[in-house]
Write an enzyme that holds these catalytic residues in place. Structure first.
Site, mmCIF file in Angstrom:
data_model
loop_
_atom_site.group_PDB
_atom_site.id
_atom_site.type_symbol
_atom_site.label_atom_id
_atom_site.label_comp_id
_atom_site.label_asym_id
_atom_site.label_seq_id
_atom_site.Cartn_x
_atom_site.Cartn_y
_atom_site.Cartn_z
ATOM 1 N N ASP A 1 0.865 -1.173 0.000
ATOM 2 C CA ASP A 1 0.000 0.000 0.000
ATOM 3 C C ASP A 1 0.910 1.234 0.000
ATOM 4 O O ASP A 1 2.140 1.139 0.133
ATOM 5 C CB ASP A 1 -0.951 -0.010 1.212
ATOM 6 C CG ASP A 1 -2.181 0.876 0.948
ATOM 7 O OD1 ASP A 1 -2.144 1.690 0.001
ATOM 8 O OD2 ASP A 1 -3.172 0.762 1.696
HETATM 9 C C1 NOJ Z 1 -3.995 3.933 0.141
HETATM 10 C C2 NOJ Z 1 -5.168 3.016 0.298
HETATM 11 O O1 NOJ Z 1 -5.093 2.334 1.529
HETATM 12 C C3 NOJ Z 1 -5.313 1.988 -0.815
HETATM 13 O O2 NOJ Z 1 -6.545 1.346 -0.679
HETATM 14 C C4 NOJ Z 1 -5.180 2.631 -2.146
HETATM 15 O O3 NOJ Z 1 -5.317 1.667 -3.164
HETATM 16 C C5 NOJ Z 1 -3.838 3.335 -2.236
HETATM 17 N N1 NOJ Z 1 -3.767 4.357 -1.204
HETATM 18 C C6 NOJ Z 1 -3.590 3.955 -3.602
HETATM 19 O O4 NOJ Z 1 -4.348 5.069 -3.793
#
Ligand code: NOJ
Length: 751
Positions: A281
């Site tokens: 993430d």
């Molecule tokens: C953080 C989020 O937790 C995740 O779900 C997302 O895909 C990413 N950012 C990318 O934007």
């Protein structure tokens, strides 16, 4: 002799085939032989370029890095023009011409927005869910994208957590079905098609169990709970062939998921056989410094050795990868494995054949927001709505009556598309008010009644992040007085209230999950007029609605319904469509009751009204206000007795279960028949019920249909104390009903 001839023929065919067309493995091996360590590490780098961020911006000089071969893919860039510009850099200016991946959070539609996932899940309609994923992939790929960071399948039992809106609720079985439908929808049966994209199941793992529902918070649970309750949807996505998986921010057994070797290598890759791409993430590697796992280089080492392939935004691998290898802290084999997984994803998409496969201005014009997708958005919004209360058949409304539409969300468009609707344009969403005007002309009364939020601190917080919540010049008292006056001229009030879209989603946890206070004040004032009230809700999580339940005549949960929310709500309110949604997450009576979920354990002292020392609260019942699986219809359904073709089964046969369901109301309607099972005695304690199957059926008024299910030993298996997946002989209860609370039941035995 014949065998030998046959064998040499086969070898010849194989040699010929490989001479013509190298296999994916051969192609990648050959390519990797030409790659420097730096270029390999470059593939592991996923910076963000463009429109949106959900954390600190660490990605700088991305274009220069692409030219140097230091980028494997980018996210947050879309449209054919923008994507072509970056793909050109990779193809025309790098030594090895390796195409880029283009990712984005296409979460509930891309340009055409569908209801937030929690809403969509309330449709319990796998075909519909799959169609929304197909449509989202079609639009995203026509916008240059080939990778979505969806589905989010984190089981969640705590509605304070804002991200419950992005998932499918509390149940592992329903969640698994949805995970599968979404993966199949995005990826289709051939990733090389120009309208299918890589899915990314997230967040691996257990992110939905963050303590106290506070985002990014600690998670701690037993393995038996993980295996039985939280892991099944991720596993279902892996079994459905998901191409990529995203690690979660939280820790598991004291080690952040992104550095958790047991999780990423032992469980995911070895036990489950996942051979796709593992991406972190957003800055999840760097965040392990704050978790207390070491400095930047150390956390890079930990995550590579745990099995991570690609670093989202953090740039840790391109910074420290080479010295980690030189110092022998990370093996070259580990880097090769990561690089291979990324190249494989590109190969599967057909990007080596044609890096511009997803870039087409023509498709962009024809695929985006076309009439089919708009119609699908309306269908999905209708099917997601849950009728929570309908006393004395208050709904559907009679359009000849004087109706007052009151509330800050009646004319609103900004909130309809919910959070995580990055490429969606709220100006293309249709409000309830304009849908009403289109369908009925200017015949209804209207008053705004209050601002969406009056609390200045909350408003500021939300507006700092694009909340766009405005306050009227009029004072709250003036607005309420005007609304009351409007209500007094009407025969019935429709109050359209709820959360601002930014009150759910990422980093949007709430400690109290009722309607904002100023909206409650408005509702109380409306109640004092004595007119019947229909409450139409828009929100991204279960809310606490005790007062509303006690004082409103009807309550319709519409979530954030997407581009076509307005027309869909108008159709349901006036009976052109009959609501059929069922909750995928329990609605608690108050926040102190959280977590409350249907598949709980019994305790040794289950509640007994006549006993003091039993498991209970002094002030509220144990049950939620609205249970899992619950949702009314304008018609009513009755269930016959359950019949089983036999009372005992063995590991080899199946029980045929049937039940008759009758529509005995005055509308045609759709019902979701739910089958639950309880294992009465086990070597470990078992939940009081678990969803094992469901079927949706359409019944004309007066019609009866027989619904049948088939139960096998597979449905009775669970992970025991040694984490062995097996069924245990003994007695089981089988329950069927229209929600998790009101069920008919029978017993059977596994021999
Ligand atoms: C953080 C989020 O937790 C995740 O779900 C997302 O895909 C990413 N950012 C990318 O934007």
């Amino acid at each position: 002799m014949i065998r030998r001839i046959l064998l040499s023929c086969m070898v010849l065919i194989a040699i010929n085939a490989s001479a013509q067309q190298p296999t994916m493995d051969q192609f990648i091996t050959k390519l990797m032989q030409r790659m420097t360590l730096e270029e390999k590490l470059g593939q592991l780098n996923l910076p963000s370029v463009g429109f949106d961020v959900t954390g600190p911006i660490l990605s700088e000089d991305v274009e220069e890095k692409i030219k140097k071969g230091l980028v494997g893919g980018v996210f947050n860039t879309f449209t054919p023009v923008a994507v072509r510009k970056l793909q050109d850099l990779a193809i025309k200016e790098t030594r090895l011409k390796i195409p880029l991946l283009f990712g984005y959070d296409v979460v509930h539609g891309h340009r055409t927005i569908f209801p937030v996932p929690l809403g969509l899940s309330a449709g319990w309609d796998m075909d519909l869910i799959k169609r929304t994923a197909i449509a989202a992939a079609d639009e995203a790929s026509a916008d240059g994208l080939n990778w979505t960071f969806s589905p989010m399948v984190d089981i969640a039992r705590d509605p304070r957590w804002g991200r419950v809106s992005e998932g499918s609720g509390e149940d592992p079985y329903l969640g698994s079905q949805i995970a599968k439908a979404m993966v199949q929808g995005y990826q289709g049966d051939d990733l090389r098609k120009n309208n299918t994209i890589l899915a990314c199941v997230k967040h691996f793992a257990l992110y939905g169990a963050s303590e106290a529902g506070r985002d990014y918070n600690t998670v701690d649970m037993s393995r038996i709970r993980m295996y039985n309750e939280y892991l099944p949807p991720y596993k279902a996505a892996v079994d459905a062939g998901v191409a990529t998986i995203m690690t979660s921010f939280n820790e598991i057994e004291g080690i952040p998921a992104t550095a958790n070797k047991w999780l990423l290598t032992e469980l995911l890759q070895k036990q489950w056989g996942f051979h796709g791409l593992i991406v972190t993430d957003y800055t999840a590697i760097n965040e392990m410094i704050a978790h207390g796992m070491g400095d930047e280089k150390k956390v890079g080492e930990l995550s590579l050795n745990a099995g991570v392939d690609m670093d989202m935004v953090g740039e840790v691998f391109i910074k420290h990868g080479a010295s980690l290898v030189k110092e022998g802290k990370v093996s070259i084999a580990q880097i090769d494995k990561a690089c291979r997984r990324i190249l494989e994803a590109k190969y599967k998409l057909g990007l080596f054949e044609d890096p511009y496969r997803y870039i087409s201005e023509e498709r962009n014009k024809s695929a985006i927001m076309n009439t089919d997708k708009i119609a699908l958005s309306k269908e999905a919004a209708i099917k997601s709505m849950v009728l929570l209360k309908n006393q004395s058949q208050t709904l559907p409304l009679d359009a000849t009556k004087k109706i007052a539409f009151i509330g800050p969300l009646v004319k609103d468009r900004r909130n309809l598309i919910g959070s995580w609707s990055g490429a969606g344009d709220y100006k293309k969403a249709v409000s309830i008010w304009s849908a009403l005007e289109q369908q009925n002309g200017h015949k209804f009364l209207y008053a705004k009644g209050c601002n969406l939020i009056d609390d200045p601190a909350l408003r500021k917080r939300l507006n700092d992040h694009d909340g766009q919540i405005q306050a009227e010049a009029a004072s709250p008292e003036q607005m309420i007085a005007e609304a009351v006056q409007t209500a007094q001229q009407s025969e019935i009030i429709v109050a359209v209230l709820g959360e601002a879209f930014g009150m759910s989603g990422e980093a949007a946890s709430r400690s109290m999950i009722g309607l904002p206070e100023n909206q409650q004040t408005l509702l109380r004032a409306l109640k004092a007029t004595g007119k019947p009230i229909v409450l139409v809700l828009m929100n991204g999580r279960p809310l606490t609605l005790q007062w509303e339940n006690d004082n409103c005549d009807a309550i319709l949960e519409t979530w954030f319904g997407g581009t076509q929310a307005g027309p869909a709500i108008a159709d349901v309110l006036f009976g052109k469509a009959n609501p059929s949604g069922k909750l995928s997450m329990s609605f608690p009576r108050n926040t102190g009751q959280i977590p409350v979920y249907y598949n709980a354990k019994n305790t040794g002292r289950p509640f007994d009204e006549n006993q003091k020392y039993t498991s209970k609260y002094l002030d509220i019942p144990n049950t939620p206000l609205y249970p899992f699986g619950y949702g009314l219809s304008y018609t009513s359904f009755t269930y016959g007795e359950i019949s089983l073709d036999k009372k005992t089964i063995t590991a080899k046969d199946k029980i045929q279960v049937s039940v008759s369901v009758t529509n005995n109301g005055s509308y045609d309607g759709e019902e979701t028949v739910q089958l639950y099972i309880r294992d009465l005695v086990g070597t470990v304690t078992r939940p009081v019920k678990e969803l094992k199957a469901f079927k949706k059926l359409m019944l004309k008024k007066g019609e009866t249909k027989e619904v049948s299910f088939s139960i096998s030993v597979e449905d009775l298996k669970f992970y025991n104390n040694e984490l062995k997946y097996a069924a245990e002989p003994g007695k089981f209860k089988l329950m069927i009903g229209g929600n998790s609370k009101e069920v008919k039941e029978v017993e059977f035995e596994l021999k």
